[in-house]
Design an enzyme around this catalytic site. Sequence first.
Site, PDB file in Angstrom:
ATOM      1  CE1 TYR A  38      -3.818  -2.295  -0.419  1.00  0.00           C
ATOM      2  CE2 TYR A  38      -2.171  -3.517   1.392  1.00  0.00           C
ATOM      3  CZ  TYR A  38      -3.352  -3.126   0.934  1.00  0.00           C
ATOM      4  OH  TYR A  38      -4.467  -4.538   0.827  1.00  0.00           O
ATOM      5  CG  ASN A  90     -10.379  -0.545  -3.590  1.00  0.00           C
ATOM      6  OD1 ASN A  90     -10.206  -1.338  -3.513  1.00  0.00           O
ATOM      7  ND2 ASN A  90      -8.614  -0.566  -3.341  1.00  0.00           N
ATOM      8  CG  HIS A 116      -8.447  -3.823  -7.157  1.00  0.00           C
ATOM      9  ND1 HIS A 116      -9.090  -4.092  -5.416  1.00  0.00           N
ATOM     10  CD2 HIS A 116      -8.921  -4.292  -7.707  1.00  0.00           C
ATOM     11  CE1 HIS A 116     -10.212  -4.893  -5.917  1.00  0.00           C
ATOM     12  NE2 HIS A 116      -9.637  -4.962  -7.433  1.00  0.00           N
TER      13      HIS A 116
END
Length: 178
Positions: A38, A90, A116
Amino acid sequence: MLTFPSLRGLRTSTREHQIVIIDGPNMSNLGARNKRVYGAIASLADLQTLSKSFGTALGVAVSTFASNFEGAILEFIHQSAASADAFVINPAGLTQYGVATKHALTETGKPFIEVHFANIAAPPSAPRGLPIGPWESEFTPSATGVMMGLRQYSYCAAILSLAMALDDKTFLGSELSA
């Protein structure tokens, strides 16, 4: 946070499209999640600010919604369908089993892009692969397009792609007012 110069030159229309971004379960924990997947983005609020800033530079209005509850997401889709030109979603924790959300988006008749941070199709050993992947998404077969593996830039790519597609009167098969 990034600021963007005007990107209006990338567009063929002056219409301010209404693009709605929906973030599903677990995205509220952005910033505390796996940094390898992330990145360094600090929070969902930072992601929403980035997305709105990019939209402004492009000349589109971006609104955002996030929930850890599928029912709230469904209600939001139903409420925003009349005013939205397109959606970015998402699905996060709903990716594999969010059938009701996929149906709601599909039934709006509006284009939607699935995004994503990770490359959900990659094995866990891949640089942007999920530690619990690969995943098969319930949304992908119905989505207009998919952007993944680019972390927060997947959102920018989706906004840009939708704006250009909405500007193209032949892309969706029907004319939009300018």
